[in-house]
Structure formats: C-alpha cells, structure tokens
Design a protein around this motif. Structure first.
Motif, PDB file in Angstrom:
ATOM      1  N   TYR A   1      -7.087  -4.748  45.361  1.00 39.18           N
ATOM      2  CA  TYR A   1      -8.335  -4.910  44.945  1.00 39.18           C
ATOM      3  C   TYR A   1      -8.938  -6.193  45.962  1.00 39.18           C
ATOM      4  CZ  TYR A   1     -11.467  -6.574  41.115  1.00 39.18           C
ATOM      5  OH  TYR A   1     -12.752  -6.766  40.482  1.00 39.18           O
ATOM      6  N   HIS A   2      -9.924  -5.632  46.397  1.00 39.84           N
ATOM      7  CA  HIS A   2     -10.604  -6.278  47.447  1.00 39.84           C
ATOM      8  C   HIS A   2     -12.115  -7.303  47.132  1.00 39.84           C
ATOM      9  CE1 HIS A   2     -12.127  -7.015  51.448  1.00 39.84           C
ATOM     10  NE2 HIS A   2     -13.438  -6.651  51.070  1.00 39.84           N
ATOM     11  N   ALA A   3     -12.136  -8.559  47.198  1.00 43.67           N
ATOM     12  CA  ALA A   3     -13.120  -9.176  46.548  1.00 43.67           C
ATOM     13  C   ALA A   3     -13.999 -10.066  47.644  1.00 43.67           C
ATOM     14  CB  ALA A   3     -12.571 -10.214  45.391  1.00 43.67           C
TER      15      ALA A   3
ATOM     16  N   LEU B   1     -15.925 -13.283  43.776  1.00 45.46           N
ATOM     17  CA  LEU B   1     -15.761 -11.920  42.585  1.00 45.46           C
ATOM     18  C   LEU B   1     -16.275 -12.313  41.400  1.00 45.46           C
ATOM     19  CD1 LEU B   1     -13.957  -9.706  41.919  1.00 45.46           C
ATOM     20  CD2 LEU B   1     -11.945 -11.251  41.553  1.00 45.46           C
TER      21      LEU B   1
ATOM     22  N   VAL C   1     -18.754  -9.561  40.067  1.00 46.16           N
ATOM     23  CA  VAL C   1     -18.274  -8.449  39.467  1.00 46.16           C
ATOM     24  C   VAL C   1     -18.092  -8.897  37.846  1.00 46.16           C
ATOM     25  CG1 VAL C   1     -16.063  -6.790  39.170  1.00 46.16           C
ATOM     26  CG2 VAL C   1     -16.921  -7.527  41.357  1.00 46.16           C
TER      27      VAL C   1
ATOM     28  N   LEU D   1     -17.410  -4.490  45.984  1.00 50.87           N
ATOM     29  CA  LEU D   1     -15.986  -4.060  46.124  1.00 50.87           C
ATOM     30  C   LEU D   1     -15.665  -2.808  47.140  1.00 50.87           C
ATOM     31  CD1 LEU D   1     -14.885  -4.514  42.163  1.00 50.87           C
ATOM     32  CD2 LEU D   1     -14.315  -5.869  44.139  1.00 50.87           C
TER      33      LEU D   1
ATOM     34  N   SER E   1     -12.228  -1.010  47.578  1.00 48.83           N
ATOM     35  CA  SER E   1     -11.891  -0.756  46.213  1.00 48.83           C
ATOM     36  C   SER E   1     -12.246   0.710  45.742  1.00 48.83           C
ATOM     37  CB  SER E   1     -11.676  -1.692  45.204  1.00 48.83           C
ATOM     38  OG  SER E   1     -11.018  -2.570  45.540  1.00 48.83           O
TER      39      SER E   1
ATOM     40  N   SER F   1     -14.164   2.763  40.930  1.00 49.99           N
ATOM     41  CA  SER F   1     -13.745   1.724  41.681  1.00 49.99           C
ATOM     42  C   SER F   1     -12.249   1.265  41.103  1.00 49.99           C
ATOM     43  CB  SER F   1     -14.560   0.345  41.653  1.00 49.99           C
ATOM     44  OG  SER F   1     -14.138  -0.720  42.645  1.00 49.99           O
TER      45      SER F   1
END
Length: 468
Positions: free
Chosen positions: A18-20, A27, A31, A68, A71, A100
């Motif tokens: 998971y890329h934030a 994040l 999101v 993201l 992701s 995602s």
C-alpha cells in the motif's frame, strides 16, 4: 520437463505494498473508502479469500486512485497477503475497470519477457505452504518483501510454462462455465417456486379471472407458462394438456392462516408432522482418514448451491461408516448447518455415500406428505431463513436446536402440486448434481501439481480431460 530454480525477485518488475506517498495524514486526506460505486475498486483481502470480487467491495474516487499511484493493479498481477494468512497468493482477474490495492497486501508484477505470470501464480499457489513458512511473528505472522524476493521457483522453458497455463485455463474456464450454467438454472427454479408458492401467481390469476367472468383455468395457464392466450392456442396438443392439468391443481381462492393468506386447501404444518427421520453424527467426531467416504462439514455446504461439495479433506472408512453412525444419508435427504454458519442447505444426490460431521442435521421427509425438492426451496426461502434467525441461540457460537426448528410454520400445498413442481425443475437439479465439474476440479487440483513438477506430461492431462 527440465526445471530451472530461480529467485522470484529475478522475475518481477514490481513488488510493492500500500503506497500513500509516505504520509499517513496525507492518506487520510486523500483516500476515503466508499460503499457506493465510484471510479475505482479498492480490492481487499476479503475479496480475494471469497474469490468473488463483487462481494463487499469498496470504491474510491479517481483522485484517490491517482494518489495511490503505486497501488494500481492490472490483470494477471499477483496479490499476496502480507499479514493476515501471510503468504497466500491470488491472481488478479480483468474486472474491466480501474483497481487499487488495499493495505496489508503485496502487489507482485511479473516481467512477462522473463516468465508467464499465470505460471508463476500457479507455482506459488500450489506450493503455498512453502511460501507461508517464510512468514514470521510470535502473535501475527508477517512476510517481508525480502522474503518474497528470495522465494525460489522451478521455471521450465517458456513454451512449457505456456502449455501448463493453457491446460489450467481450459479446465478452469470449463469449471466456471458449468458453474454459471448451474447458477442460471437455479435462478429459474427459484423463480418458479416464488411464483407458485410465495406470490401464489396462478391462484391470484384465477381469482382475478373469476371476478371478471373470464376462464380461470386459462388465466392460470398464461401465468404458469408466461404465454399469451394466442400463444397457448399454438402449443402442441400434449403440451397444452399437460399445462392445463397443472393449472387445474391450483385453487381459485385465498384464505387466512398462521402464515397470512394462503391458497384454499393448502395446509400449514411443522417439521414434526412431516419428518420421517432426523439424521446426525452422534454429536462427536468420528475417526477420519485421507481416503474413503466423504465426511461433510459446514464448509462443504456451499451458499446458493443445492449440491454439497464432495471435495473433502476428511473421510471415513467403510467400517466406520457401517458401525459408527446411527443412520446413513439417502438420496433426497436434506442437510442443514445448525451451528456457526447457520442455514446452509443441500440435498443428497443419488448413488453417493456421504456422512456428516457435527453441526449438520439431516432431514428425511414423509414423501406422501411433502416432496423433498419442494422442501429444499421452501427452506431456502427468505421467510424460512428469517424464522431460523429469530430462533438462534447465542453462546460461544450461534446455533439452532432441533426443537426450535420444529416451531417454524411451514406451507404444505397439495402433494400433487409439489410433485409437478419437482418434476418441472428435476432437469435443473440433475444438471447441478452432475459429476462433470467434480471430475474437472479433481483433474485441476490433483494433476496440475504433477504437471508443474514434471511428474506427468501434457498428454496425461489431455487423456484425463477426455474422461471427464
């Protein structure tokens, strides 16, 4: 098949979780998981474990999807559980929309110039226990990126990889096609049951026709067949006569009962009036082994399927089958789960020796009173399930007792109408009870590991396929 051992890290071009953009605050600001449909799907662990990507899915906006960036998931990407059930591997299907990845999952993208991604997935899936041994942790097992990169797989030539994948997809596609056909047939059977025994459409058509001074039987025939009067006139004589006989079985009046309005002459009853025998397994676990007669547990009663899953890990010997159990299941007996996941329902197919573990109850009905197929669909209805839920006993696990089942009011139409219904849907039932899918699953799950390891050849697989 000559195998070449390689590191997974040497075959992949992307390995990320998971890329934030490195900031938890960002994040939260960018999101938000949404229940209502939006731009992209957010795929979570639960979606993969259920093998149903449209069950309990969450959505995110286009802004969140682009935020993201690392992701983003594409078809044939590999997804691996990082924490929960660490090391479990899944293959991303084509969902025809942006996707995602949620937290606690690794995204693994195989370089297709170096290996077939589906082959890599199959190898890791079949050797999942090998993968999981690299997960560490005293409380919660976790697998690291480094461990994922260092996983070793046997990689044959690209041609051999492609042959393995081709055979796998051919089997899997046929299994899924059979499943979809059976789901469609099941929907038709449920629609007929609802029309006849819940909405009482033929009866209501007769009531309306009688009030308007029209032919009541013809009105019921139109409802039952879905045809107009003009189309009925064009039917073959035998088909018309059969339809007419079915319509004649339905009354032309509704009366009050414990269940509300029901067709005149139809009874309200309870299990203790229509049950010939209850079947259980003595309330304790029998001795089991790896081969023999299948022992069905709750997990082998699939949701929305009248056919039990016979691909069980636990089985009993013939001696245990004959001497340990108080009674044996027979064709057309119903089985229902009564503890934990409650209300799963299946019907026993012909020519199958089966037995049941704890938490499942077998029901054998008096066939001169009720038809087992009619009872299956009545017990699969929303009303019956709601009645069961209202009687649950909540302790460590939710459960329902036999004595509480017997307090549920059941509809008992004329047995002739029940039998006509059962005869009408019998072809659908037989299709679902076919051994074809079971054979294909056995080929896929038994021979595929041997094909991957080189123990059997592609020709062996094709011969087995021809037998299915």
């Amino acid at each position: 098949m000559l195998n070449n051992k390689v590191r997974l890290g040497d075959l992949i071009e992307v390995l990320t979780d998971y890329h934030a953009n490195g900031a938890y605050k960002k994040l939260k600001e960018n999101v938000e998981l949404l229940d209502d449909e939006d731009y992209a799907l957010m795929v979570r662990t639960t979606n993969f474990e259920n093998n149903d990507f449209h069950d309990s899915v969450k959505y995110i906006s286009e802004h969140a999807y682009n935020f993201l960036e690392k992701s983003k998931v594409y078809p044939n990407d590999l997804i691996m559980n990082k924490i929960a059930n660490a090391g479990s591997i899944y293959l991303m299907p084509d969902l025809q929309r942006p996707v995602s990845l949620a937290m606690n999952l690794f995204l693994i993208r195989v370089n297709e110039k170096l290996a077939n991604p589906v082959y890599v997935y199959l190898y890791l899936k079949i050797n999942e226990q090998y993968v999981k041994q690299f997960a560490n942790g005293s409380v919660t097992k976790t697998i690291t990126k480094e461990a994922v990169r260092n996983l070793e797989i046997f990689l044959p030539s690209r041609e051999e990889q492609d042959i393995v994948v081709e055979q796998y997809l051919a089997l899997d596609n046929k299994i899924n096609l059979n499943l979809k056909i059976n789901q469609n047939l099941e929907s038709i059977a449920q629609a007929i049951f609802k029309s006849w025994f819940i909405d009482f459409d033929p009866v209501r058509a007769k009531i309306t026709a009688k009030r308007e001074g029209k032919d009541t039987e013809l009105a019921a025939m139109c409802v039952i067949s879905g045809k107009s009067e003009t189309e009925l006139e064009q039917m073959a004589e035998d088909d018309f006569a059969e339809l007419q006989a079915t319509a004649a079985l339905f009354p032309d009046e509704l009366v009050e009962s414990e269940l509300g309005e029901v067709p005149k002459g139809w009874e309200v009853t309870r299990f203790n009036k229509i049950i010939l025998q209850y079947i259980d397994n003595r309330g304790k676990t029998p001795p089991t082994q790896i081969d023999g007669i299948p022992l069905l547990e709750v997990k082998h009663l699939p949701e929305g399927s009248l056919n039990p899953d016979l691909n069980t890990e636990k089985r009993v010997s013939l001696e245990t089958f004959n001497n340990w159990f108080r009674a044996h299941l027979q064709e057309d007996d119903l089985i229902i789960s009564t503890v934990g996941t409650i209300g799963r329902l299946c019907i026993i197919p012909a020519d199958k020796k089966l037995t049941i573990a704890q938490n499942i109850l077998g029901l054998r009905f008096k066939k001169d009173e009720v038809n087992p197929l009619f009872m299956y669909y009545q017990m699969d209805s929303c009303k019956f399930r709601n009645d069961v839920n209202a009687r649950l006993v909540i302790t460590v696990q939710a459960s329902i007792k036999r004595k509480d089942l017997e307090t549920i009011d059941l509809l008992k139409p004329d047995i002739n109408i029940q039998n006509v219904f059962a005869e009408k849907i019998k072809p659908f039932v037989l299709s679902q009870q076919s051994d074809e899918s079971l054979k294909l699953i056995d080929i896929r799950d038994t021979l595929l590991p041997k094909l991957l390891s080189g123990e059997v050849s592609v020709e062996d697989i094709k011969q087995q396929q021809d037998l299915a």
